[in-house]
Design an enzyme around this catalytic site. Structure first.
Site, PDB file in Angstrom:
ATOM      1  N   ARG A  35       0.723  -1.242   0.067  1.00  0.00           N
ATOM      2  CA  ARG A  35      -0.033   0.184  -0.169  1.00  0.00           C
ATOM      3  C   ARG A  35       0.925   1.125  -0.189  1.00  0.00           C
ATOM      4  O   ARG A  35       0.528   2.213  -0.346  1.00  0.00           O
ATOM      5  CB  ARG A  35      -0.902   0.057   1.003  1.00  0.00           C
ATOM      6  CG  ARG A  35      -2.263  -0.728   0.959  1.00  0.00           C
ATOM      7  CD  ARG A  35      -3.174  -0.498   2.247  1.00  0.00           C
ATOM      8  NE  ARG A  35      -2.409  -1.080   3.171  1.00  0.00           N
ATOM      9  CZ  ARG A  35      -2.964  -1.156   4.525  1.00  0.00           C
ATOM     10  NH1 ARG A  35      -4.039  -0.881   4.721  1.00  0.00           N
ATOM     11  NH2 ARG A  35      -2.465  -1.483   5.562  1.00  0.00           N
ATOM     12  N   ASP A  64      -3.609  -0.425  -3.793  1.00  0.00           N
ATOM     13  CA  ASP A  64      -4.413  -0.671  -2.768  1.00  0.00           C
ATOM     14  C   ASP A  64      -5.633  -1.394  -3.031  1.00  0.00           C
ATOM     15  O   ASP A  64      -6.257  -1.248  -4.144  1.00  0.00           O
ATOM     16  CB  ASP A  64      -4.648   0.912  -2.330  1.00  0.00           C
ATOM     17  CG  ASP A  64      -5.489   0.961  -0.790  1.00  0.00           C
ATOM     18  OD1 ASP A  64      -6.558   0.368  -0.850  1.00  0.00           O
ATOM     19  OD2 ASP A  64      -4.555   1.768  -0.022  1.00  0.00           O
ATOM     20  N   SER A  86      -5.567  -8.657   2.615  1.00  0.00           N
ATOM     21  CA  SER A  86      -6.876  -8.641   2.820  1.00  0.00           C
ATOM     22  C   SER A  86      -6.999  -7.845   4.119  1.00  0.00           C
ATOM     23  O   SER A  86      -6.027  -8.116   4.918  1.00  0.00           O
ATOM     24  CB  SER A  86      -7.712 -10.033   3.171  1.00  0.00           C
ATOM     25  OG  SER A  86      -9.028  -9.739   3.349  1.00  0.00           O
ATOM     26  N   LYS A 161     -13.607 -12.705   4.775  1.00  0.00           N
ATOM     27  CA  LYS A 161     -13.134 -13.875   4.132  1.00  0.00           C
ATOM     28  C   LYS A 161     -13.943 -14.663   3.465  1.00  0.00           C
ATOM     29  O   LYS A 161     -13.697 -15.263   2.187  1.00  0.00           O
ATOM     30  CB  LYS A 161     -12.244 -14.740   5.158  1.00  0.00           C
ATOM     31  CG  LYS A 161     -11.266 -14.069   5.915  1.00  0.00           C
ATOM     32  CD  LYS A 161     -10.248 -13.272   4.996  1.00  0.00           C
ATOM     33  CE  LYS A 161      -8.726 -14.209   4.784  1.00  0.00           C
ATOM     34  NZ  LYS A 161      -7.981 -13.379   3.918  1.00  0.00           N
TER      35      LYS A 161
END
Length: 341
Positions: A35, A64, A86, A161
């Site tokens: 990021r 990102d 994640s 998830k």
């Protein structure tokens, strides 16, 4: 012959760093996303801690999960994509819906870029949280056939998830793409720097004396090195296409058993480790006020045992024991000075 390029998303993460280590050792070119590019040196120092000696086959690119920028560039020329990035409980936004949106949108951005770039296969790092959450009565051992019950009492992390993995399978089917998913249980193993999994935080808290009492819950465990290995098998084995694999040693241990392992192997270093277990009703009450108890509290009274039969049979995967993984976590944290004295 030109080296195959693998794109690994979220390169600063605990699992991602171990995957990159294995890929570099096997001679792949690796491109990894961050990021913020200011973390490059930190990633390199974690890789050095893990035994990497040169970085000529490693490149970084800024992306990102919340933006389209650079994803196409990141996937260009890649033979494989391993999507690890994640939002995790450690980096989570306070808004649960925001966390879910970030995970789902991010996964679809990666899948779209992989499709457009003609990538051979995508391997998704999912979680056992997409398999076993929300099932209050499930006496059998969980397998890859099981999915989290989204209508159950589940935390935003498990929801994120599950929904991200479902979105990936749906996209892969529609676009006729090769996809494999790896669903790790609680990930232990050698910590290489400041970035480690939320499962490791438990070990740190136990050793630092910040867990004066334990919850009466059990989880399966797995070593991060074996999780990384399973990703590479899922990436290269023909039989892994279209399959999901639970990464577990197949041993389900309570927090108390985990604490006793630390005491047994670490002697006086584990003097602050508590084995005192609090009753469920007290934990549930405390979870109303203590944010960090909310997710574990949803698993009270639930079976969480998972099977590793599929990964062993189909991919000949051989994980080390939970005990070895737990001890490796503790020893690496002590070595890196991460335990509060």
């Amino acid at each position: 012959m030109e080296k195959e390029l693998v794109l690994v998303t979220g390169g600063s993460g605990f699992i991602a760093v171990h995957i990159i280590l294995k890929l570099l050792k096997r001679g792949y070119q690796v491109r990894t996303t961050l990021r913020t590019l200011s973390r490059q040196d930190e990633v390199k120092s974690m890789l050095e801690q893990g035994g990497a000696v040169n970085f000529e086959n490693l490149e970084f690119i800024q992306t990102d999960l919340t933006s389209d920028i650079n994803w196409m560039k990141a996937a260009t020329d890649a033979t494989y994509v391993i999507h690890v990035a994640s939002p995790t409980p450690a980096t989570r936004p306070d808004d649960g819906d925001e966390m879910v949106k970030m995970a789902v949108d991010g996964t679809l951005r990666v899948m779209k870029a992989a499709k457009a770039a003609g990538v051979k296969r995508v391997v998704l790092t999912s979680a056992s949280g997409a398999v076993l959450a929300g099932h209050k009565s499930h006496p059998e051992i969980f397998t890859e056939e099981d999915w989290t019950d989204l209508s159950g009492d589940i935390d935003a992390y498990q929801r994120s998830k599950t929904m991200a993995e479902l979105a990936a399978w749906k996209f892969a089917k529609k676009e006729n793409m090769e996809l494999s998913a790896v669903n790790p249980v609680a990930v232990m193993g050698p910590v290489l720097g400041q970035d480690f999994s939320h499962s490791n935080q438990i070990i740190r808290a136990m050793l630092s004396g910040n867990m004066p009492f334990l919850l009466k819950i059990g989880f399966d465990y797995v070593d991060v090195r074996d999780v990384a290995e399973l990703h590479l098998l899922a990436m290269t084995c023909p039989e892994a296409a279209g399959e999901r694999f639970i990464a577990t040693t197949g041993e389900n241990l309570t927090y108390k058993e985990e604490a006793k392992i630390l005491q047994r192997y670490l002697g006086s270093t584990a003097k602050k480790v508590s084995t005192k277990v609090l009753p469920d009703f007290i934990i549930k009450f405390m979870a109303i006020f203590k944010k960090d108890l909310r997710m574990p509290a949803t698993f009270l009274g639930q079976n969480t045992a998972c099977s590793n039969a599929k990964a062993k049979k189909l991919l000949s995967w051989q994980p080390r024991s939970a005990e070895e993984a737990i001890v490796a976590t503790a020893k690496s944290m002590i070595e890196l000075g991460l335990i509060d004295k």
